[in-house]
Design an enzyme around this catalytic site. Structure first.
Site, PDB file in Angstrom:
ATOM      1  N   LYS A 138      10.249 -14.325  11.997  1.00  0.00           N
ATOM      2  CA  LYS A 138      10.029 -14.340  13.442  1.00  0.00           C
ATOM      3  C   LYS A 138       8.840 -13.449  13.782  1.00  0.00           C
ATOM      4  CE  LYS A 138      14.719 -15.587  14.689  1.00  0.00           C
ATOM      5  NZ  LYS A 138      15.290 -15.660  13.336  1.00  0.00           N
TER       6      LYS A 138
HETATM    7  O1  S5P Z   1      18.555 -17.253  18.558  1.00  0.00           O
HETATM    8  C1  S5P Z   1      18.617 -17.427  17.354  1.00  0.00           C
HETATM    9  C2  S5P Z   1      17.515 -17.825  16.606  1.00  0.00           C
HETATM   10  C3  S5P Z   1      17.650 -18.037  15.235  1.00  0.00           C
HETATM   11  S1  S5P Z   1      16.333 -18.682  14.374  1.00  0.00           S
HETATM   12  N1  S5P Z   1      19.800 -17.266  16.704  1.00  0.00           N
HETATM   13  C4  S5P Z   1      19.937 -17.452  15.362  1.00  0.00           C
HETATM   14  O2  S5P Z   1      21.048 -17.311  14.860  1.00  0.00           O
HETATM   15  N2  S5P Z   1      18.852 -17.796  14.594  1.00  0.00           N
HETATM   16  C5  S5P Z   1      18.942 -17.938  13.128  1.00  0.00           C
HETATM   17  O3  S5P Z   1      19.850 -18.978  12.833  1.00  0.00           O
HETATM   18  C6  S5P Z   1      19.478 -16.703  12.407  1.00  0.00           C
HETATM   19  O4  S5P Z   1      18.404 -15.884  11.982  1.00  0.00           O
HETATM   20  C7  S5P Z   1      20.252 -17.281  11.269  1.00  0.00           C
HETATM   21  O5  S5P Z   1      19.385 -17.440  10.157  1.00  0.00           O
HETATM   22  C8  S5P Z   1      20.683 -18.649  11.726  1.00  0.00           C
HETATM   23  C9  S5P Z   1      22.131 -18.733  12.172  1.00  0.00           C
HETATM   24  O6  S5P Z   1      23.002 -18.532  11.112  1.00  0.00           O
HETATM   25  P1  S5P Z   1      24.586 -18.746  11.236  1.00  0.00           P
HETATM   26  O7  S5P Z   1      25.112 -18.265   9.926  1.00  0.00           O
HETATM   27  O8  S5P Z   1      25.082 -17.919  12.379  1.00  0.00           O
HETATM   28  O9  S5P Z   1      24.816 -20.219  11.445  1.00  0.00           O
END
Ligand code: S5P
Length: 457
Positions: free
Chosen positions: A285
């Site tokens: 990011k």
């Molecule tokens: O607002 C955001 C943006 C991103 S890119 N919220 C997020 O969770 N992400 C990314 O999406 C975060 O860095 C992680 O890699 C992924 C979500 O992962 P999960 O395990 O919660 O599904």
């Protein structure tokens, strides 16, 4: 006071003028409405409040409001006439969670009727509704004094709101013409002006090649599932890809969390990408000044630009970050973080709007937006404001709504996609499953079904 008398009074006090006026947008308009000075004419203000009260008295609502500044004094008179509580929203936006945005007493779930002086386009009304909805207040109906819009009612209708108006531009023109107060020539000018506004401007909307590439890959692979492969060893990383790589359209990496990263990682990743036919998105990011992000993207240990076509961009440092990242190199584009999924994040509506403005100015460098939402409707309205054909990628998605212990908020696959997510980004929902392969198939199937369902409508 009748509506007719009210219109004549408006002309008398100069709140409704016909002539030649340069609008804020730079357009030249044959009429100009400004109801702000009405407060200096208590008789007129009271008259319009009574007309509005008569119009809304049978509608169902718990509280009412006027959009500051012009409509607030009008709404307060209406409130007294109907004995309905008044609330209002601060004009200055407060950051989330740092104070009370709505002034007055209300309960979560209360239905609020919104009064405004004018409507030109539905956009600012929708923003108002969203701001109230964030505070738990339900908005369904807008009542305006003058509807001078080309298609405000349709625009609001598409977003799920009703528009009521006391009087329209056409009615004002007709009345003043019948009284000999404006010339036939002026009437023609007004008609020509409004129909020119109503005509949709025919233009080909630009689609970023990297957006198109993703859309093509989705179609080819019949998948809109992006895997967020947040694991910390190469063994886990490639082991997981063996299981789920065939299900995904794009792989999202955080390369800097791999403990045993070495020069074998990228070539191996590229082999998987071509064999399993997915795109690569490094979720670094970027958020610094142009010169720094240029190095972070192209140099250092990871040399991200060499292998990731897509990266994530925070707009906090301003739009020049896009130039820093993408100028002079082909085949890359960013996903701009317009909203985040984490609880308490500081991205407010103004920030989101700025992200859209930056993307509009630099379409060649923005493939899409990362965003989230609290409900299908919320996502739909967010997406409706995209400045072009960018895609919406949504993290914070699981089979069911929920949260984790560190502020991540999840909405369901179906809500995400039917609201407007083009791709869902899923990490732990798949990674932590007892059978990740089977789970990935479920995510893929549910997201793709919802996507096709949405696009068939
Ligand atoms: O607002 C955001 C943006 C991103 S890119 N919220 C997020 O969770 N992400 C990314 O999406 C975060 O860095 C992680 O890699 C992924 C979500 O992962 P999960 O395990 O919660 O599904």
């Amino acid at each position: 006071m009748t509506t007719e008398e009210f219109v004549l009074e408006l002309q008398r006090i100069g709140a409704v003028k016909f002539g030649s006026f340069i609008l804020k947008s730079g357009l030249e308009s044959p009429f100009y409405f400004d109801l702000r000075d009405m407060i200096s004419y208590p008789g007129i203000l009271d008259g319009v409040a009574q007309l509005l009260a008569d119009k809304i008295k049978d509608m169902k609502f718990d509280v009412l409001t006027g959009i500051p500044y012009t409509a607030l004094p009008i709404a307060s008179l209406v409130s007294a006439k109907l004995n309905k509580p008044l609330i209002y929203m601060r004009k200055e936006e407060k950051a989330y969670g740092t104070g009370k945005n709505v002034i007055g007493q209300y309960k979560k779930g209360d239905v609020c009727l919104v009064i405004d002086d004018l409507i030109t386009t539905g956009a600012s009304k929708v923003e108002t509704a969203e701001a109230y909805e964030k505070e738990g207040v339900v908005v369904k109906d807008f009542v305006v004094v003058i509807d001078r819009s080309a298609n405000g009612a349709e625009e609001l209708g598409a977003m799920g709101y009703n528009l009521h108006s006391l009087i329209s531009l056409d009615e004002i023109v007709e009345l003043l013409q019948s009284k000999g107060l404006i010339s036939d020539e002026k009437v023609k000018e007004v008609e020509a002006f409004t129909s020119s506004l109503a005509k949709p401007v025919e233009q080909d909307v630009y689609t970023n090649p990297l957006t198109q590439k993703l859309l093509d890959k989705m179609k080819e692979k019949q998948s809109n599932l992006v895997l967020s492969l947040d694991v910390t060893t190469q063994k886990e990383f490639f082991g997981m890809l063996d299981k789920v790589g065939d299900e995904i359209v794009m792989l999202k990496t955080h390369v800097d969390i791999i403990d045993d990263y070495d020069e074998t990682f990228v070539p191996r990743l590229q082999q998987y990408a071509s064999r399993q036919n997915f795109l690569i998105f490094e979720d670094r990011k970027f958020a610094d000044i142009g010169n720094t992000v240029r190095h972070q993207f192209r140099n250092g240990v990871y040399k991200i630009a060499d292998w990731a076509e897509y990266v994530t961009v925070h707009m906090v440092a301003g739009e020049m970050i896009l130039k820093g990242l993408f100028e002079g190199i082909e085949g890359h584009a960013g996903f701009v973080l317009a909203r985040m999924s984490s609880k308490g994040n500081l991205l407010n509506e103004t920030y989101t709007r700025k992200c859209f403005e930056a993307a509009k100015k630099n379409p060649q460098w923005v493939a899409g937006f990362i965003g989230h939402g609290s409900s299908v409707e919320d996502i739909r309205r967010f997406k409706a404001k995209f400045p072009g054909n960018q895609v919406l990628l949504m993290p914070g998605v699981k089979l069911e709504r929920g949260s984790d212990a560190m502020g991540q908020q999840y909405i369901s696959v179906e809500d995400a996609v039917s609201g407007g997510a083009d791709c869902i980004i899923v990490g732990r929902g798949i990674l932590n499953a007892t059978d990740p392969q089977a789970e990935a198939k479920i995510y893929r199937q549910r997201a793709w079904t919802a996507y096709r369902g949405r696009n068939e409508k």
